[in-house]
Design an enzyme around this catalytic site. Structure first.
Site, PDB file in Angstrom:
ATOM      1  N   TYR A 252      -2.358  -0.393   9.958  1.00 33.14           N
ATOM      2  CA  TYR A 252      -2.557  -0.928   8.603  1.00 33.14           C
ATOM      3  C   TYR A 252      -1.280  -0.759   7.787  1.00 33.14           C
ATOM      4  O   TYR A 252      -0.797  -1.709   7.155  1.00 33.14           O
ATOM      5  CB  TYR A 252      -3.720  -0.208   7.926  1.00 33.14           C
ATOM      6  CG  TYR A 252      -3.827  -0.512   6.450  1.00 33.14           C
ATOM      7  CD1 TYR A 252      -4.199  -1.778   6.013  1.00 33.14           C
ATOM      8  CD2 TYR A 252      -3.548   0.462   5.494  1.00 33.14           C
ATOM      9  CE1 TYR A 252      -4.282  -2.070   4.652  1.00 33.14           C
ATOM     10  CE2 TYR A 252      -3.636   0.184   4.144  1.00 33.14           C
ATOM     11  CZ  TYR A 252      -4.003  -1.080   3.727  1.00 33.14           C
ATOM     12  OH  TYR A 252      -4.075  -1.362   2.388  1.00 33.14           O
TER      13      TYR A 252
ATOM     14  N   SER B 274       0.834  -1.204   0.000  1.00 31.84           N
ATOM     15  CA  SER B 274       0.000   0.000   0.000  1.00 31.84           C
ATOM     16  C   SER B 274       0.866   1.249   0.000  1.00 31.84           C
ATOM     17  O   SER B 274       1.980   1.265   0.553  1.00 31.84           O
ATOM     18  CB  SER B 274      -0.898   0.008   1.238  1.00 31.84           C
ATOM     19  OG  SER B 274      -1.525   1.260   1.417  1.00 31.84           O
TER      20      SER B 274
END
Length: 339
Positions: A155, A130
């Site tokens: 995350y 990501s």
């Protein structure tokens, strides 16, 4: 080629499966179909895959990658040439509320994927990272050659951990692994917790929308077709070791091991207010905005340097934001029955 796609009922997963089927690959998909957002959307994505699979070369198993026994049985029962790991607990803000969900899926689950690949002759593992890994970095555009040791959410930390775990397996076991840092993916069949659908639904209903950082975010919004082009392109080119890599001046984006990380972005950051304006224009309605301060865990700007992916894979994004928004809103109106 027989490809395992984890997270097959997800937004990116569905599109990846359809692309692989279209070129003649056999695909096995797994997904735990959890209720992080409505399961019906995931079921509808699976139905859409079936509609694109006249030869019935896609098989689906409702399986959680965090289930060690189930994953071991999956790899023993089937022979995969390659694996695309897209299964993960997504969402930056949700990681502030339920951090352990990210450990279960993004860390433990990914370890099970790596073990399956290691023990069963998988020739290449491509996995989702990501743009969130860039965290506190402010040097633009974000480059895979930058250090990414300052994540701003669990995350992001879990995705950086995936890159480190993959490198270990590439180094120790010679498993080719490629991590793809996705930049703000949008398009048809997207997740309802992501801004495009949240904004479109609220604007259509005449409700207000929360706009963080007073709309001054800039995001490298990347249309789903460009993301899929990058996934398929890297899948066909297993990572190789970089013979010029030097441990005295280590390059964070490559290794002596068969390991790579790449950015996949549009290379054209758009201010959030301009993105909202494009949605307003396509819907024919103005948004009522609640302008709010920066949220914990959010990165202010994202901007992808995709030179490494262009050089190694020939990747170039081709869908400008206005065109992508047009495709997205057309699907949105049809799927949600909005006139």
């Amino acid at each position: 080629m027989h490809v395992l796609v984890t997270g097959a009922a997800g937004f990116i997963g569905m599109h990846a499966v359809i692309a692989l089927l279209a070129r003649g690959d056999r695909v096995t998909g797994v997904d735990n179909l959890n209720d992080y957002y409505p399961v019906q959307l995931k079921q509808d994505r699976l139905a859409n895959i079936a509609a694109h699979d006249p030869q019935q070369t896609f098989s689906f198993l409702p399986l959680d990658i965090a289930d060690r026994a189930a994953m071991e049985q999956l790899f023993k029962a089937q022979s995969f040439d390659a694996v695309i790991n897209l299964a993960a607990q997504a969402g930056v803000r949700y990681s502030l509320e339920n951090p352990l969900a990210y450990i279960d899926s993004n860390i433990t689950g990914f370890a099970h994927v790596l073990e399956g690949c290691r023990h069963h002759g998988v020739k290449h593992l491509v996995y989702a990272s990501s743009s969130s890994v860039y965290g506190a970095n402010q040097s633009m555009p974000f480059s895979v050659h930058d250090n990414v040791d300052h994540p701003l959410s669990l995350y992001a930390a879990s995705k950086k951990s995936n890159e480190l775990m993959a490198h270990t397996y590439s180094h120790l076991y010679g498993l080719p692994t490629t991590g793809l840092r996705f930049f703000t993916v949008y398009g048809p069949w997207g997740r309802p917790d992501m801004s495009p659908i949240k904004f479109a639904r609220a604007i259509s209903a005449g409700d207000s929308i929360d706009v963080y950082n007073y709309g001054k975010h800039r995001r490298d919004f990347t249309y789903i077709d460009d993301i899929i082009a990058g996934i398929v392109g890297t899948l066909d080119r297993p990572a190789c070791g970089n013979s010029s890599w030097d441990g005295k001046t280590p390059d964070p984006g490559s290794s002596l091991a068969p390991w790579r990380v790449y950015n996949i972005g549009n290379q054209q950051p758009v201010e959030l207010l301009d993105y909202i304006a494009a949605i307003e224009e396509r819907l024919g309605k103005k948004a009522e905005m609640n302008l709010l301060p920066l949220q914990p865990g959010d990165v202010i700007d994202t901007y992808a340097d995709v030179d490494a992916l262009a050089k190694d894979v020939g990747y170039r994004p081709s869908v400008p934001v206005k065109e992508g928004i047009d495709h997205f809103i057309r699907w949105f109106k049809d799927y949600y029955g909005i006139c």
